[in-house]
Design an enzyme around this catalytic site. Structure first.
Site, PDB file in Angstrom:
ATOM      1  N   LYS A 292       8.792  -9.426  -7.788  1.00 22.20           N
ATOM      2  CA  LYS A 292       9.164  -9.923  -6.457  1.00 22.20           C
ATOM      3  C   LYS A 292       9.837 -11.284  -6.620  1.00 22.20           C
ATOM      4  O   LYS A 292      10.966 -11.344  -7.093  1.00 22.20           O
ATOM      5  CB  LYS A 292       7.931  -9.897  -5.564  1.00 22.20           C
ATOM      6  CG  LYS A 292       7.606  -8.421  -5.219  1.00 22.20           C
ATOM      7  CD  LYS A 292       6.292  -8.162  -4.561  1.00 22.20           C
ATOM      8  CE  LYS A 292       6.192  -6.652  -4.302  1.00 22.20           C
ATOM      9  NZ  LYS A 292       4.824  -6.183  -4.167  1.00 22.20           N
TER      10      LYS A 292
ATOM     11  N   SER B  95       1.203  -8.069   2.782  1.00 27.20           N
ATOM     12  CA  SER B  95       2.564  -7.675   2.435  1.00 27.20           C
ATOM     13  C   SER B  95       3.379  -7.186   3.623  1.00 27.20           C
ATOM     14  O   SER B  95       4.602  -7.226   3.572  1.00 27.20           O
ATOM     15  CB  SER B  95       2.535  -6.619   1.334  1.00 27.20           C
ATOM     16  OG  SER B  95       1.736  -5.518   1.712  1.00 27.20           O
TER      17      SER B  95
ATOM     18  N   HIS C  85       2.902 -11.688  -3.150  1.00 21.84           N
ATOM     19  CA  HIS C  85       3.922 -12.316  -2.304  1.00 21.84           C
ATOM     20  C   HIS C  85       3.790 -13.833  -2.221  1.00 21.84           C
ATOM     21  O   HIS C  85       4.544 -14.481  -1.507  1.00 21.84           O
ATOM     22  CB  HIS C  85       3.886 -11.709  -0.897  1.00 21.84           C
ATOM     23  CG  HIS C  85       4.138 -10.232  -0.910  1.00 21.84           C
ATOM     24  ND1 HIS C  85       5.407  -9.691  -0.929  1.00 21.84           N
ATOM     25  CD2 HIS C  85       3.284  -9.185  -0.964  1.00 21.84           C
ATOM     26  CE1 HIS C  85       5.320  -8.370  -0.974  1.00 21.84           C
ATOM     27  NE2 HIS C  85       4.044  -8.036  -1.000  1.00 21.84           N
TER      28      HIS C  85
HETATM   29  C1  LIG Z   1       4.163  -4.925  -4.495  1.00 22.61           C
HETATM   30  C2  LIG Z   1       2.694  -5.125  -4.459  1.00 22.61           C
HETATM   31  C3  LIG Z   1       1.859  -4.647  -5.472  1.00 22.61           C
HETATM   32  C4  LIG Z   1       2.390  -3.750  -6.561  1.00 22.61           C
HETATM   33  O1  LIG Z   1       3.154  -4.445  -7.466  1.00 22.61           O
HETATM   34  P1  LIG Z   1       4.238  -3.668  -8.336  1.00 22.61           P
HETATM   35  O2  LIG Z   1       4.507  -4.562  -9.483  1.00 22.61           O
HETATM   36  O3  LIG Z   1       5.410  -3.441  -7.453  1.00 22.61           O
HETATM   37  O4  LIG Z   1       3.584  -2.367  -8.753  1.00 22.61           O
HETATM   38  C5  LIG Z   1       0.518  -4.970  -5.436  1.00 22.61           C
HETATM   39  N1  LIG Z   1       0.008  -5.707  -4.425  1.00 22.61           N
HETATM   40  C6  LIG Z   1       0.766  -6.154  -3.414  1.00 22.61           C
HETATM   41  C7  LIG Z   1       0.145  -6.952  -2.329  1.00 22.61           C
HETATM   42  C8  LIG Z   1       2.133  -5.860  -3.387  1.00 22.61           C
HETATM   43  O5  LIG Z   1       2.894  -6.273  -2.372  1.00 22.61           O
END
Ligand SMILES: *Cc1c(COP(=O)(O)O)cnc(C)c1O
Length: 390
Positions: free
Chosen positions: A244, A185, A213
């Site tokens: 996302k 990330s 992602h």
């Molecule tokens: C954003 C993210 C999460 C958490 O997801 P949310 O729905 O925002 O709680 C988990 N793993 C990774 C790699 C992330 O980037």
């Protein structure tokens, strides 16, 4: 009414906060008045933004908004109870089936957030006496899940398959679980999933893939990182988030139906929490249709990425080896990263400075997130300002 003398515990917190400030690690929030597009209004000022994980530009897509609105009119705004009580709406059920089909796995289970999905799935699959192996750059939610599981945690150096193999071979744990971000990330690089799966097969381990992602961005029609690598295995437990690239909110875990049934029965972050509003499921079903149909959004991301990389080549900060919309600009020092972010902000461009503990010490960076909502002119504007500042 505040008392004249604050209790000692408040003084201690205030001191600790002052120390964070001194180290360039104090965090603060800004208030946003617009959807997370290319142009945002923040604290009353307009900016060009490279902050959002809304990679496909779907968070304010008219079809998603319309789906949410009509679902709100029909189903209300709240689910009323947990999924296992009476909160599992037809819209949730339908979305789970669509998500499973989209990523090519037999079954899927919706969660409120990716954080809850990781905490829940990992603690349901591994416990005391089991062994969990995670990449050092894995997301915080994976690390926290390991700690909560009470399994023995081995963190392997980023992408170091030889190190991981040595540890897998040496482990006599009954259950072994390897955890990895599919796209890291804060670096934007893609994990070697085929090699990780081969190790898991050789040493009889589960592979949990966190595709926060990659979902919507990688693979044919945005079907995610398993599709990107053409991977299929009953030992894969797949997790992706829906806040996302999907542009809404939530997450899901997908895999073998028995795994999903086990999670329904065991996961505390599923059982003991209210189901998300059904209107979000309706928006997500609409989002899946746009994700699958709009190849131009992924093509746009590729073009913008190539343009940005070419433009950064002559500048003093190193870009990283990223083939995804996450394009970090490595600065190193916390204060220097903050100064660069602030200089960009003064010139109307918003990019977050990412500092420890989110990234390792000495690797503070600006995390540039590209979106299909950006135009080539937006990237050119960023490059022009960076050249001025260099
Ligand atoms: C954003 C993210 C999460 C958490 O997801 P949310 O729905 O925002 O709680 C988990 N793993 C990774 C790699 C992330 O980037």
């Amino acid at each position: 009414m505040p008392s004249a003398a604050a209790p000692d515990m408040i003084d201690e917190l205030a001191q600790a906060l002052a120390e964070l400030e001194g180290q360039g690690l104090k965090r603060r929030r800004r208030t946003v008045d617009t959807p997370p597009g290319a142009r945002v209004r923040v604290d009353g000022r307009d900016y060009l933004s490279f902050c959002s994980n809304d990679y496909l530009g779907l968070a304010d897509h008219p079809a998603l908004i319309a789906a949410a609105q009509s679902a709100a009119a029909e189903a209300g705004v709240g689910a009323g109870s947990a999924h296992l009580v009476a909160g599992h709406h037809r819209l949730h059920e339908q979305l789970e089936n669509e998500l499973a089909a989209f990523v090519g796995l037999p079954a899927a289970l919706l969660f409120s957030t990716g954080y809850m999905a990781n905490i829940g799935a990992i603690t349901a699959l591994a416990g005391r006496g089991d062994a969990v192996f995670g990449d050092k750059l894995n997301h915080a939610s994976l690390v926290d899940a390991c700690l909560l599981s009470r399994a023995e945690l081995t963190r392997y150096p980023h992408g170091d398959l030889a190190f991981l193999e040595t540890k897998l071979k040496a482990s006599s744990a009954r259950t072994k679980l390897v955890l990895t971000d599919a796209v890291f990330s804060m670096d934007g690089d893609i994990a070697p999933l085929p090699e990780l799966l081969a190790l898991c097969e050789r040493y009889d381990a589960w592979l949990l893939v966190d595709d926060a992602h990659g979902f919507g961005v990688l693979g044919a029609q945005g079907r995610g990182s398993l599709n990107h690598f053409n991977l299929r295995s009953d030992r894969i437990v797949y997790m992706a988030t829906l806040g996302k690239a999907a542009g809404v909110f939530g997450a899901f875990v997908a895999g073998h139906p028995t795994v999903i049934d086990w999670l329904v029965n065991k996961v505390r972050t599923y059982i003991y929490t209210t189901a998300t509003p059904p209107l979000l499921a309706a928006a997500l079903s609409a989002s899946l249709r746009v994700i699958a149909a709009d190849d131009w959004r992924r093509a746009r991301l590729q073009e913008l990425g190539a343009q940005l990389k070419a433009g950064l080549a002559g500048l003093p900060w190193s870009s990283m080896n990223s083939a995804t919309p996450i394009q970090p600009l490595l600065v190193g020092d916390n204060a220097a990263a903050l100064r660069l972010a602030e200089a960009l902000r003064e010139r109307g461009i918003l990019i977050p400075a990412i500092r420890p503990p989110t990234v390792p010490q000495g690797t503070a960076r600006l995390r540039i997130s590209l979106s299909a909502a950006h135009e080539p002119a937006d990237v050119e504007q960023l490059l022009t300002v960076l050249r001025e500042l260099a």
